[in-house]
Each structure stands twice: as C-alpha cells, then as structure tokens.
Design a protein around this motif. Structure first.
Motif, PDB file in Angstrom:
ATOM      1  N   GLY A 143      32.825  20.108   2.513  1.00  0.00           N
ATOM      2  CA  GLY A 143      31.635  20.865   2.144  1.00  0.00           C
ATOM      3  C   GLY A 143      30.946  20.312   0.915  1.00  0.00           C
ATOM      4  O   GLY A 143      31.557  19.609   0.103  1.00  0.00           O
ATOM      5  N   VAL A 144      29.681  20.641   0.778  1.00  0.00           N
ATOM      6  CA  VAL A 144      28.869  20.234  -0.374  1.00  0.00           C
ATOM      7  C   VAL A 144      28.071  21.434  -0.851  1.00  0.00           C
ATOM      8  O   VAL A 144      27.458  22.142  -0.042  1.00  0.00           O
ATOM      9  N   ILE A 145      28.083  21.677  -2.151  1.00  0.00           N
ATOM     10  CA  ILE A 145      27.180  22.650  -2.753  1.00  0.00           C
ATOM     11  C   ILE A 145      26.014  21.877  -3.354  1.00  0.00           C
ATOM     12  O   ILE A 145      26.213  20.992  -4.180  1.00  0.00           O
ATOM     13  N   LEU A 146      24.798  22.212  -2.930  1.00  0.00           N
ATOM     14  CA  LEU A 146      23.605  21.586  -3.472  1.00  0.00           C
ATOM     15  C   LEU A 146      22.987  22.557  -4.479  1.00  0.00           C
ATOM     16  O   LEU A 146      22.487  23.618  -4.101  1.00  0.00           O
ATOM     17  N   TYR A 147      23.063  22.195  -5.755  1.00  0.00           N
ATOM     18  CA  TYR A 147      22.491  23.035  -6.811  1.00  0.00           C
ATOM     19  C   TYR A 147      21.012  22.688  -6.970  1.00  0.00           C
ATOM     20  O   TYR A 147      20.651  21.555  -7.250  1.00  0.00           O
ATOM     21  N   MET A 148      20.187  23.688  -6.821  1.00  0.00           N
ATOM     22  CA  MET A 148      18.736  23.527  -6.744  1.00  0.00           C
ATOM     23  C   MET A 148      18.137  23.025  -8.056  1.00  0.00           C
ATOM     24  O   MET A 148      18.728  23.119  -9.125  1.00  0.00           O
TER      25      MET A 148
ATOM     26  N   GLY B  87      32.383  18.789  -2.512  1.00  0.00           N
ATOM     27  CA  GLY B  87      31.640  18.029  -3.502  1.00  0.00           C
ATOM     28  C   GLY B  87      30.425  18.814  -3.930  1.00  0.00           C
ATOM     29  O   GLY B  87      30.021  19.782  -3.271  1.00  0.00           O
ATOM     30  N   THR B  88      29.826  18.427  -5.032  1.00  0.00           N
ATOM     31  CA  THR B  88      28.614  19.080  -5.511  1.00  0.00           C
ATOM     32  C   THR B  88      27.558  18.019  -5.821  1.00  0.00           C
ATOM     33  O   THR B  88      27.879  16.885  -6.171  1.00  0.00           O
ATOM     34  N   VAL B  89      26.308  18.426  -5.696  1.00  0.00           N
ATOM     35  CA  VAL B  89      25.205  17.576  -6.127  1.00  0.00           C
ATOM     36  C   VAL B  89      24.118  18.490  -6.662  1.00  0.00           C
ATOM     37  O   VAL B  89      23.854  19.557  -6.106  1.00  0.00           O
ATOM     38  N   GLY B  90      23.515  18.085  -7.778  1.00  0.00           N
ATOM     39  CA  GLY B  90      22.468  18.894  -8.372  1.00  0.00           C
ATOM     40  C   GLY B  90      21.301  18.041  -8.812  1.00  0.00           C
ATOM     41  O   GLY B  90      21.463  16.870  -9.181  1.00  0.00           O
ATOM     42  N   TYR B  91      20.124  18.646  -8.763  1.00  0.00           N
ATOM     43  CA  TYR B  91      18.887  17.976  -9.156  1.00  0.00           C
ATOM     44  C   TYR B  91      18.227  18.765 -10.287  1.00  0.00           C
ATOM     45  O   TYR B  91      18.215  19.998 -10.261  1.00  0.00           O
ATOM     46  N   CYS B  92      17.688  18.046 -11.282  1.00  0.00           N
ATOM     47  CA  CYS B  92      17.020  18.708 -12.400  1.00  0.00           C
ATOM     48  C   CYS B  92      18.006  19.675 -13.066  1.00  0.00           C
ATOM     49  O   CYS B  92      19.091  19.266 -13.468  1.00  0.00           O
ATOM     50  N   MET B  93      17.679  20.961 -13.167  1.00  0.00           N
ATOM     51  CA  MET B  93      18.582  21.937 -13.798  1.00  0.00           C
ATOM     52  C   MET B  93      19.911  22.027 -13.050  1.00  0.00           C
ATOM     53  O   MET B  93      20.923  22.424 -13.629  1.00  0.00           O
ATOM     54  N   GLY B  94      19.922  21.648 -11.782  1.00  0.00           N
ATOM     55  CA  GLY B  94      21.156  21.694 -11.000  1.00  0.00           C
ATOM     56  C   GLY B  94      22.131  20.599 -11.349  1.00  0.00           C
ATOM     57  O   GLY B  94      23.326  20.706 -11.030  1.00  0.00           O
ATOM     58  N   GLY B  95      21.666  19.539 -12.024  1.00  0.00           N
ATOM     59  CA  GLY B  95      22.565  18.446 -12.366  1.00  0.00           C
ATOM     60  C   GLY B  95      23.673  18.879 -13.309  1.00  0.00           C
ATOM     61  O   GLY B  95      24.855  18.593 -13.081  1.00  0.00           O
TER      62      GLY B  95
ATOM     63  N   TYR C  45      36.124  24.377 -11.877  1.00  0.00           N
ATOM     64  CA  TYR C  45      36.990  24.501 -10.696  1.00  0.00           C
ATOM     65  C   TYR C  45      37.577  23.124 -10.349  1.00  0.00           C
ATOM     66  O   TYR C  45      37.330  22.585  -9.259  1.00  0.00           O
ATOM     67  N   PRO C  46      38.366  22.551 -11.253  1.00  0.00           N
ATOM     68  CA  PRO C  46      38.833  21.166 -11.062  1.00  0.00           C
ATOM     69  C   PRO C  46      39.762  20.984  -9.868  1.00  0.00           C
ATOM     70  O   PRO C  46      39.879  19.864  -9.356  1.00  0.00           O
ATOM     71  N   ASP C  47      40.403  22.047  -9.420  1.00  0.00           N
ATOM     72  CA  ASP C  47      41.315  21.915  -8.283  1.00  0.00           C
ATOM     73  C   ASP C  47      40.624  22.141  -6.945  1.00  0.00           C
ATOM     74  O   ASP C  47      41.260  22.029  -5.894  1.00  0.00           O
ATOM     75  N   ARG C  48      39.329  22.452  -6.982  1.00  0.00           N
ATOM     76  CA  ARG C  48      38.605  22.725  -5.740  1.00  0.00           C
ATOM     77  C   ARG C  48      37.449  21.759  -5.504  1.00  0.00           C
ATOM     78  O   ARG C  48      36.984  21.617  -4.367  1.00  0.00           O
ATOM     79  N   ILE C  49      36.968  21.119  -6.567  1.00  0.00           N
ATOM     80  CA  ILE C  49      35.821  20.211  -6.449  1.00  0.00           C
ATOM     81  C   ILE C  49      36.290  18.796  -6.744  1.00  0.00           C
ATOM     82  O   ILE C  49      36.808  18.514  -7.829  1.00  0.00           O
ATOM     83  N   VAL C  50      36.108  17.903  -5.777  1.00  0.00           N
ATOM     84  CA  VAL C  50      36.639  16.539  -5.905  1.00  0.00           C
ATOM     85  C   VAL C  50      35.564  15.505  -6.209  1.00  0.00           C
ATOM     86  O   VAL C  50      35.876  14.352  -6.503  1.00  0.00           O
ATOM     87  N   ALA C  51      34.304  15.902  -6.125  1.00  0.00           N
ATOM     88  CA  ALA C  51      33.203  14.971  -6.382  1.00  0.00           C
ATOM     89  C   ALA C  51      32.031  15.752  -6.939  1.00  0.00           C
ATOM     90  O   ALA C  51      31.707  16.841  -6.447  1.00  0.00           O
ATOM     91  N   ALA C  52      31.370  15.207  -7.976  1.00  0.00           N
ATOM     92  CA  ALA C  52      30.222  15.889  -8.573  1.00  0.00           C
ATOM     93  C   ALA C  52      29.147  14.872  -8.905  1.00  0.00           C
ATOM     94  O   ALA C  52      29.396  13.899  -9.628  1.00  0.00           O
ATOM     95  N   ALA C  53      27.945  15.101  -8.373  1.00  0.00           N
ATOM     96  CA  ALA C  53      26.824  14.188  -8.606  1.00  0.00           C
ATOM     97  C   ALA C  53      25.671  14.927  -9.260  1.00  0.00           C
ATOM     98  O   ALA C  53      25.465  16.125  -9.034  1.00  0.00           O
ATOM     99  N   SER C  54      24.914  14.196 -10.065  1.00  0.00           N
ATOM    100  CA  SER C  54      23.714  14.714 -10.708  1.00  0.00           C
ATOM    101  C   SER C  54      22.612  13.670 -10.581  1.00  0.00           C
ATOM    102  O   SER C  54      22.850  12.480 -10.821  1.00  0.00           O
ATOM    103  N   PHE C  55      21.408  14.127 -10.198  1.00  0.00           N
ATOM    104  CA  PHE C  55      20.242  13.256 -10.184  1.00  0.00           C
ATOM    105  C   PHE C  55      19.142  13.894 -11.019  1.00  0.00           C
ATOM    106  O   PHE C  55      18.835  15.068 -10.872  1.00  0.00           O
ATOM    107  N   HIS C  56      18.574  13.098 -11.902  1.00  0.00           N
ATOM    108  CA  HIS C  56      17.613  13.523 -12.921  1.00  0.00           C
ATOM    109  C   HIS C  56      17.998  14.867 -13.551  1.00  0.00           C
ATOM    110  O   HIS C  56      17.154  15.718 -13.811  1.00  0.00           O
ATOM    111  N   GLY C  57      19.296  15.023 -13.805  1.00  0.00           N
ATOM    112  CA  GLY C  57      19.776  16.215 -14.503  1.00  0.00           C
ATOM    113  C   GLY C  57      19.391  16.162 -15.974  1.00  0.00           C
ATOM    114  O   GLY C  57      19.422  15.102 -16.596  1.00  0.00           O
TER     115      GLY C  57
END
Length: 241
Positions: free
Chosen positions: A29-34, A118-126, A136-148
């Motif tokens: 799964g991926v959470i996309l932070y707006m 995994g998670t990915v966030g853009y702007c404030m979501g980064g 949540y280090p034991d539940r999230i294995v990848a975290a990305a930020s773009f123009h955060g």
C-alpha cells in the motif's frame, strides 16, 4: 478503480479515496499525502498511476476537520482572499494532527489486505510523509517527498529532528528553486539522515519550480514530472516489491 472511505480517527472521520488497478491484486500500500489544495482530480490521476503499478493507494483529506473547501491550484495563491483561506487551513492542520490521523490511514490499508506500506507527499505532504515514517517505523518501509517544504526548519515538528526514528528508506526530490526548502535546509536534512544512518537519496531537480510534479499546478513541467515518475516507480519497486 476508486473506493470512497470514511476513516475513523482520534479527532473525527477523515474522507479518503482508495485506488486500485481494475482487476489487479495489491500486496502493498501507499499513502499519498496531499499538497495544499487537497484531494481533487489531479491527485486522483496521480494515485491511479501509482495504483497501476500494483499498489493500493490511499489519498486522505487532511483538512477533514474543516468544512467543505475548493481551490484552484493555478490561482489560489495569487488571489488575496483565497490565499488567506488556504493559509488558514494549512495552519489549522498541524503535523501532530496528521501523525495521529496516520494510525487510521494505516489501519485502513491493513483492512484492505495490503502488507508493506510506503508514503509519498507533495508540498505540505512531503514533511508529513517523512514524519509518518518516523512515527510508525515498524509499519512504513519507504517514504518519499517531492517539493516538500520545511523538511529541516527550526520548528519542533520539522522532520529532520525525527531522523533517528526512521527505519524506512527515504527519497527526497527537491525543486531547483524553492524558498520553502533552500539549500541550507537540504544540507541539514542530509546531515541528519546520514547521522541517523537512514538509507536515503536527496535529488535536486534543477530548473523545476515548487509544484512541478502535479498536473494542475501552474508550474507543472511534463518532462520533470516524468522524471519524478521514473524515480518514484523505481523507489517503490525496490522497497515495496
């Protein structure tokens, strides 16, 4: 395929969209932070593209504590009235709120039957993407930020302060010119992640402006966005499978 969800949080009920490829299985799964303009067709289009790679993608409304809202990403900051409304929304939704909410987001993905997240966030979501990985280090294995923005600022909720808690692999894509994440912050974030021995990449997209990845932004750049998609696809392939 989009499924509308109401996710119970400590503070109420967050609206969210869950995206999967039509007829496809999703084992991760991926959470996309707006970004600051909230869930809308442009973000749904991005979620569908990630889902097409085999993931269940959750796009939650981080502003759910407030009433209905709608902003045009091209003009919201150039209009004094809408800019003030938007800044009020952003200011009323703290990092701590999103950290709490993420417990519900993770549970929603677990209920959907997916494993690694995994998670990915853009702007404030980064920043929220990186802070989620630290919380949540034991539940999230990848975290990305773009123009955060403000990933290594002075505020106590700046992600770089939490680097020691991160177990996930981290990718940060920065705009070439971005007042919300200047070179000194990039250096501070890199140092914090190195010191914490976090597996990470910080990449500067020279010539891109803040918001270049998102198709309804006024500064959207097709070539730069496609480069971001190549990086994100590889990143999630390596970390989520």
């Amino acid at each position: 395929m989009k499924q509308d969800l109401d996710i119970r949080t400590q503070d109420g009920v967050a609206r969210a969209g869950l995206f999967r490829a039509e007829g496809g299985a999703s084992n991760a799964g991926v959470i996309l932070y707006m970004d600051a303009f909230g869930p809308r067709p442009a973000l749904f289009q991005m979620a569908e593209r990630i889902a097409g790679q085999g993931y269940a993608v959750l796009v939650p409304d981080l502003f759910y504590r407030n009433g209905p809202y709608a902003f045009d990403a091209k003009t919201a900051f150039s209009n004094e009235k809408t800019r003030a409304e938007l800044m009020e929304l952003i200011g009323s939704t703290s990092q701590e709120m999103t950290k709490r909410d993420t417990a519900g987001f993770l549970d929603a993905l677990a209920e959907a039957g997916v494993g690694p997240v995994g998670t990915v966030g853009y702007c404030m979501g980064g920043a929220r993407s990186l802070n989620a990985a630290a919380t949540y280090p034991d539940r999230i294995v990848a975290a990305a930020s773009f123009h955060g923005g403000n990933l290594a600022g002075d505020a106590p909720d700046s992600p770089h302060w939490q680097a020691a808690k991160i177990k996930a692999k981290v990718y940060v894509g920065t705009a070439g010119v971005d007042r919300s994440f200047p070179p000194d912050q990039s250096a501070k974030l890199a140092e914090a992640l190195r010191t914490a021995e976090v597996d990470h990449i910080i990449e500067n997209y020279v010539g891109m402006q803040h918001g270049w990845c998102v198709p309804d932004h006024g500064v959207f750049d097709f070539a730069g966005a496609e480069r971001h998609w190549r990086r994100l696809t590889t990143f999630f392939s390596e970390t989520l499978g």
